[in-house]
Design a protein around this motif. Structure first.
Motif, short mmCIF file in Angstrom:
data_model
loop_
_atom_site.label_atom_id
_atom_site.label_comp_id
_atom_site.label_asym_id
_atom_site.label_seq_id
_atom_site.Cartn_x
_atom_site.Cartn_y
_atom_site.Cartn_z
N LYS A 398 0.83 -1.21 0.00
CA LYS A 398 0.00 0.00 0.00
C LYS A 398 0.86 1.26 0.00
O LYS A 398 0.43 2.31 -0.49
CB LYS A 398 -0.92 0.01 1.23
CG LYS A 398 -2.03 -1.02 1.20
CD LYS A 398 -2.87 -0.92 2.46
CE LYS A 398 -3.97 -1.96 2.47
NZ LYS A 398 -4.78 -1.89 3.72
N PHE A 399 2.06 1.16 0.56
CA PHE A 399 2.94 2.33 0.68
C PHE A 399 4.10 2.24 -0.31
O PHE A 399 5.18 2.77 -0.07
CB PHE A 399 3.47 2.44 2.11
CG PHE A 399 2.40 2.66 3.13
CD1 PHE A 399 1.94 3.93 3.41
CD2 PHE A 399 1.83 1.59 3.81
CE1 PHE A 399 0.94 4.14 4.36
CE2 PHE A 399 0.84 1.78 4.75
CZ PHE A 399 0.39 3.06 5.03
N GLN A 400 3.87 1.56 -1.44
CA GLN A 400 4.93 1.37 -2.42
C GLN A 400 5.46 2.71 -2.94
O GLN A 400 6.65 2.85 -3.21
CB GLN A 400 4.41 0.51 -3.57
CG GLN A 400 5.48 0.13 -4.59
CD GLN A 400 4.95 -0.81 -5.65
OE1 GLN A 400 3.76 -1.14 -5.64
NE2 GLN A 400 5.80 -1.26 -6.54
N LEU A 401 4.59 3.68 -3.09
CA LEU A 401 5.01 4.99 -3.60
C LEU A 401 5.98 5.69 -2.66
O LEU A 401 6.74 6.57 -3.09
CB LEU A 401 3.78 5.90 -3.80
CG LEU A 401 2.84 5.53 -4.96
CD1 LEU A 401 1.60 6.43 -4.91
CD2 LEU A 401 3.55 5.69 -6.30
N TYR A 402 6.00 5.30 -1.40
CA TYR A 402 6.78 6.03 -0.40
C TYR A 402 7.97 5.22 0.12
O TYR A 402 8.56 5.57 1.11
CB TYR A 402 5.86 6.43 0.76
CG TYR A 402 4.69 7.26 0.32
CD1 TYR A 402 4.84 8.61 0.01
CD2 TYR A 402 3.42 6.69 0.16
CE1 TYR A 402 3.78 9.37 -0.42
CE2 TYR A 402 2.35 7.45 -0.27
CZ TYR A 402 2.53 8.78 -0.57
OH TYR A 402 1.47 9.53 -1.00
N HIS A 403 8.31 4.10 -0.58
CA HIS A 403 9.46 3.31 -0.15
C HIS A 403 10.77 4.07 -0.37
O HIS A 403 11.71 3.93 0.42
CB HIS A 403 9.49 1.97 -0.90
CG HIS A 403 8.43 1.02 -0.45
ND1 HIS A 403 8.28 -0.24 -0.98
CD2 HIS A 403 7.46 1.15 0.49
CE1 HIS A 403 7.26 -0.85 -0.38
NE2 HIS A 403 6.73 -0.02 0.50
N GLU A 404 10.85 4.85 -1.44
CA GLU A 404 12.00 5.72 -1.70
C GLU A 404 11.44 7.05 -2.15
O GLU A 404 11.38 7.35 -3.34
CB GLU A 404 12.91 5.10 -2.77
CG GLU A 404 13.60 3.82 -2.35
CD GLU A 404 14.61 4.04 -1.23
OE1 GLU A 404 15.11 5.19 -1.11
OE2 GLU A 404 14.90 3.08 -0.48
N ALA A 419 -0.30 10.12 4.35
CA ALA A 419 0.08 8.75 4.00
C ALA A 419 1.42 8.38 4.65
O ALA A 419 1.58 7.28 5.18
CB ALA A 419 0.17 8.61 2.48
N ILE A 420 2.39 9.31 4.62
CA ILE A 420 3.69 9.05 5.24
C ILE A 420 3.53 8.85 6.75
O ILE A 420 4.13 7.95 7.34
CB ILE A 420 4.65 10.22 4.94
CG1 ILE A 420 5.09 10.17 3.48
CG2 ILE A 420 5.88 10.18 5.84
CD1 ILE A 420 5.89 11.39 3.05
N ASN A 421 2.73 9.68 7.38
CA ASN A 421 2.52 9.55 8.83
C ASN A 421 1.88 8.20 9.17
O ASN A 421 2.24 7.56 10.17
CB ASN A 421 1.63 10.68 9.34
CG ASN A 421 2.35 12.02 9.35
OD1 ASN A 421 3.56 12.08 9.14
ND2 ASN A 421 1.62 13.09 9.56
N ARG A 422 0.91 7.79 8.35
CA ARG A 422 0.25 6.50 8.61
C ARG A 422 1.26 5.36 8.46
O ARG A 422 1.30 4.44 9.28
CB ARG A 422 -0.92 6.29 7.66
CG ARG A 422 -1.61 4.96 7.86
CD ARG A 422 -2.76 4.76 6.90
NE ARG A 422 -3.91 5.58 7.22
CZ ARG A 422 -5.07 5.52 6.57
NH1 ARG A 422 -5.22 4.68 5.55
NH2 ARG A 422 -6.09 6.29 6.92
N GLY A 423 2.09 5.43 7.42
CA GLY A 423 3.12 4.40 7.23
C GLY A 423 4.12 4.37 8.37
O GLY A 423 4.57 3.31 8.80
N GLU A 424 4.45 5.54 8.91
CA GLU A 424 5.38 5.61 10.03
C GLU A 424 4.74 5.02 11.29
O GLU A 424 5.40 4.32 12.07
CB GLU A 424 5.80 7.06 10.27
CG GLU A 424 6.90 7.23 11.29
CD GLU A 424 7.30 8.68 11.45
OE1 GLU A 424 8.48 8.94 11.74
OE2 GLU A 424 6.43 9.56 11.30
#
Length: 967
Positions: A398-404, A419-424
């Motif tokens: 789901k967070f593939q866009l934010y891996h790099e 989205a970044i905050n949720r992934g964190e």
């Protein structure tokens, strides 16, 4: 944000420690390594990057030189003579407002050779006025505005910019004045900054508007009332802008309250110094307050600087900056004392004290913040090492866009931050703020050579110690602070945008045009337990309920039952909920309609969101409203009523369950609830309710009312019969003058119904006693209601406030109209003749009122009887056939209805069971309707659009659309 009640309160509730994110509860200093920012349960706030101008500190009794004192005094006197609170943004006043700022702008950085002077607090004359002895009008001022200096109408220049009006009890339309005089705004907790100026800087709203809003909110005026009836005091701001100002005001008050709580605590513990007090009173955000106060919190082991000060090294650190020639660090060595055993430990202690001084200096922090604004600061996210080994692959994808991922903090989108905050939070991503080394190098050079340059020549070893102290301050204290501030601001802005988007979508959904005058069949789809049916009359009465099993091999037999019900109740509209088995149920009805199975009825159907219907069906309100119905059948009734009167039905459901937002579970729940409740109040109030037929649930959402007051109104109505006019509201228990002022303009009366009721009562014996009975009930000292107050008032069916009735009557006399002709074509013609002849401003001048009030009166007189603002909004999209996802191809042109709007695009229901996405780049001003008034460049739920299919990804069920036009 503090918890906002539905009605505005003067004192906000401070957020609890559980609501504060981790970066606010953490210390400002890390002993071993830099702390990581980790957003947990968040609260929305708006940390502000300070501007160039220095904050205005509080007045201090510190000794000053006589010359500066004299200068300040002259400026203050000049302002007292020439400037009071401007109500209109007059150019001359603006120049005078800027004068004190320009004189203070050139203040040089303070040195350490003496205690820094606390600059005298800037006079608030520019915004509040200082004319304490000004003459006040003999008329009593209204509770909604402050006392003002009265001006004569003949001295008023109507050819200048529109001036503002101050409402008075005896003269509700007010008298024209240019400046709002009055005392300085007194806050419960005084700070070194002016709340009016701070609020203006945060919200970009004119100071005179902020000053007026502070007073209006203090007096418990509601946002719908202010937005409609006090436009001249707020420069015609919309409700969304008023909510933003209200939220920012409560944030500032929360900071002030927490600051004073901390001051009292430190004072009690004996830790409060004059320097610390000044630093605390200068704080404008919770981050700044935490940075200054964290070393002194109870239970803290103390910072490195505090431990060095306990060893007696503070004089050495100050001497290095002020008198380094006489400094001898070897004299501080104590062989038997830990921390002073050798010269290296002494230098380390001095370094920690200097770093602490640098990191808490306002000028130093302002410089580094300004420097960061000019450089490329980026936020980066990478896949966490732990999650890559042990994480759920589905969640990681789901967070593939934010891996790099890396982006400038000035350009990053709000949904990307959330989205970044949720992934964190899920420990899938690792996030950091990247500040370039050039910022550090320039900052260190500036500190050593300018801000903290010693007064005298430094020995090489002392210069090395000074440089090390600056670098230590940046790396250990300032850099973590900047990272927390950047993350906090980005998160705060993203949360606010998410909440505002939720509010805009909710408003669009609530204001969906009602489908009146037809019977409806509501269908709550299901498989195993069948589809629940409910048929309601054109007046929302439940005619029939049933359960049919369409998807268990009994479809043909159940079709006969459905046809019989539709024919029996002459119902030709089917409303299907979009839950489980929706597509199959839609295909079932579409097939029967295409075969003309329901002839002679021309049956159509529509799909509506059933979000919240299940929760409502088991709520106490539903049990009270439909006590004999099974909860499953109640949901079918709710689905049908959502088309017949969306506003009346959706207000029964808690707004966050309606599901028209983005990341609604990640934002501050107090901010979300307060905003959505305020939007519901705004919608219900602006649409208006008929006091004699509306439900208690709808009535409690009117501005100024609450659950108890709505209940009292219903009880009065049941005991005394229908209300005849707005004045009778004053007879209801709990409705005082203030409540009446807030709610009266939003309550309507059906004149035909009231006239029929009154004529019937006149023919009955004792009717006169019945009509006047309510005036004496429940009030020992009250007088009997006058006969005049028991007659219907045609103005009660309009949006005109009772405080402006006498102006409306004078306007009717001016145009030669009659109150009984309200809403008729003749009234519109008479109004047009006068307005074309004298103009709007000329007519307002003749009636001694404002243009805003006159325009409201004209709208109320010319709008047709039963006018509903929702008629300008879209109705549900009715259809007879169905389209499958497989039928779509690139280039196909379709019509659809907007389901949801987000910052990155709009989701549109095109009738294939899966909403398509219109990217935000495809939504341009040229494609939007020019007819509708828009609050922003965007679409909202319920709007009908024409789209073209750009891409269809069947395996992933993704449809990309291009907006052609808005229908």
């Amino acid at each position: 944000m503090s918890s906002l009640p539905r009605r505005v309160k003067s004192e906000p509730k401070s957020p609890t420690s559980e609501e504060l994110p981790s970066f606010l509860n953490s210390t400002s200093e890390s002993e071993e390594e830099e702390e990581e920012w980790e957003p947990k349960s968040k609260i929305a706030r708006r940390p502000r990057l300070p501007k160039k101008a220095e904050a205005k500190p509080k007045k201090s009794a510190a000794p000053r030189s006589s010359v500066p004192r004299k200068m300040v005094k002259k400026v203050a006197i000049k302002e007292e003579m020439d400037v009071s609170l401007p109500i209109a943004p007059v150019e001359d006043n603006k120049k005078k407002l800027l004068k004190p700022k320009q004189e203070n702008a050139g203040t040089k950085p303070r040195s350490l050779n003496r205690m820094p002077e606390v600059p005298k607090k800037m006079e608030l004359n520019s915004f509040q006025g200082k004319n304490q002895n000004s003459s006040v009008s003999d008329e009593k001022p209204s509770t909604s505005v402050p006392v003002v200096k009265q001006e004569k109408c003949e001295d008023f220049a109507f050819d200048e910019q529109p001036s503002k009006k101050i409402k008075l009890n005896a003269c509700p339309e007010g008298k024209p004045v240019k400046n709002l005089g009055g005392n300085k705004i007194k806050e419960e907790f005084e700070m070194n900054w002016d709340i009016v100026q701070a609020l203006s800087e945060i919200t970009n709203v004119e100071p005179w508007v902020c000053a007026n809003l502070i007073r209006l909110f203090q007096e418990e005026n509601t946002i719908p009332f202010i937005a409609r009836y006090r436009k001249e005091l707020i420069n015609n701001l919309e409700a969304d802008a008023l909510r933003e100002v209200q939220h920012a005001l409560e944030e500032l008050r929360t900071v002030a309250k927490k600051t004073h709580t901390m001051i009292q605590k430190l004072k009690k513990e004996g830790k409060l110094s004059s320097c610390l007090l000044k630093g605390l009173l200068n704080c404008r955000t919770l981050e700044e307050l935490d940075h200054v106060s964290s070393p002194y919190k109870t239970g803290s082991k103390g910072t490195k600087a505090q431990r060095a000060k306990q060893l007696g090294l503070e004089p050495a650190a100050l001497s290095l900056l002020q008198n380094p020639v006489e400094l001898n660090l070897f004299s501080y060595i104590r062989p038997n004392t830990k921390g002073l055993e050798n010269i290296q430990e002494v230098e380390a202690g001095v370094q920690h004290i200097l770093a602490d001084i640098f990191a808490k200096d306002k000028d130093t922090l302002d410089f580094i913040r300004k420097l960061c604004q000019q450089r490329y600061i980026s936020i980066q996210s990478t896949l966490a090492k732990v999650s890559s080994k042990n994480g759920n692959e589905k969640d990681i994808d789901k967070f593939q866009l934010y891996h790099e991922f890396s982006c400038n903090i000035k350009n990053i989108q709000h949904h990307q931050i959330l989205a970044i905050n949720r992934g964190e939070n899920l420990k899938i991503l690792t996030v950091k703020v990247n500040i370039p080394d050039g910022v550090k190098n320039e900052f260190c050079w500036w500190c050593v050579n300018e801000r903290w340059r010693p007064k005298q020549f430094l020995k090489p070893e002392f210069m090395r110690l000074l440089r090390s102290s600056v670098e230590d301050a940046y790396k250990r204290l300032i850099y973590p602070l900047l990272c927390r501030e950047f993350r906090s601001k980005l998160t705060s802005d993203a949360e606010k945008e998410s909440v505002m988007m939720f509010g805009r979508n909710l408003r669009q959904l609530l204001l969906t045009s009602p489908v009146r005058g037809r019977a409806l069949m509501g269908v709550d789809p299901g498989y195993k337990h069948g589809c629940k049916l409910a048929i309601i009359s054109p007046t929302s009465q439940i005619l029939h309920t049933d359960v049919v099993y369409l998807h268990s091999g009994q479809g043909f037999r159940e079709a006969e039952k459905i046809k019989r019900l539709l024919l029996q109740y002459n119902c030709s509209t089917v409303v299907i909920g979009n839950g489980t088995a929706c597509r199959e149920t839609e295909a079932y009805f579409a097939d029967l309609i295409m075969k003309k199975y329901f002839a002679p009825l021309d049956v159509v159907y529509c799909i509506v969101s059933e979000a919240g219907a299940s929760i409502y069906s088991v709520s106490p309100e539903a049990s009270k409203e439909m006590p004999d119905l099974d909860p499953n059948l109640r949901s079918a009734v709710s689905i049908a009523r959502r088309v017949q009167d969306p506003l009346a039905e959706l207000v029964k459901i808690e707004p966050k369950h309606i599901g028209v937002g983005m990341y609604q579970h990640d934002v501050s729940q107090t901010l979300l609830k307060a905003t959505l409740d305020s939007v519901v109040e705004e919608c219900v109030s602006f649409v208006g309710v008929d006091i004699n037929i509306c439900s208690e649930i709808l009535l409690r959402h009117i501005a100024g009312l609450n659950t108890n007051r709505a209940k009292n109104i219903i009880e009065w109505r049941e005991k005394n019969g229908p209300f005849i006019n707005r004045e009778q509201l004053k007879e209801v228990k709990g409705l005082g003058p203030k409540t009446f002022q807030q709610c009266a303009g939003f309550i309507r009366f059906n004149q035909e119904y009231i006239k029929t009721f009154c004529s019937n009562k006149k023919n009955e014996p004792g009717s006169r006693a019945l009509l006047t009975k309510a005036g004496a009930l429940g009030k020992k000292k009250s007088k009997l209601t006058s006969c005049a107050s028991q007659h219907p008032n045609p103005l009660d069916q309009t949006c005109i406030h009772p405080e402006s009735y006498h102006i409306a009557m004078r306007f009717l006399s001016l145009i030669g109209g009659n109150a009984n002709d309200i809403g008729k074509a003749d009234m519109q013609q008479k109004v047009n003749v006068v307005i074309q002849k004298e103009g709007l401003e000329g007519t307002a001048k003749r009636l001694n009122t404002t243009v805003h009030t006159l325009q409201l009166i004209i709208d109320g007189l010319t709008q047709p009887e039963g006018y509903d603002i929702r008629t300008d909004f879209d109705k549900p999209d009715f259809k007879r056939s169905i389209v499958c996802l497989e039928d779509l191809s690139v280039g196909t042109v379709l019509t659809g209805k907007v389901e949801n709007a987000t910052p990155f695009g709009v989701f549109v229901d095109i009738g294939v069971g899966k909403a398509g996405l219109i990217p935000v780049r495809s939504i341009t001003e040229a494609k939007l309707s020019k007819v509708k008034k828009r609050r922003s460049l965007g679409l909202g739920p319920g709007e009908r659009v024409e789209v073209k299919v750009l891409n269809v990804d069947i395996p992933r069920l993704r449809i990309t659309l291009d907006l052609i036009r808005v229908l």
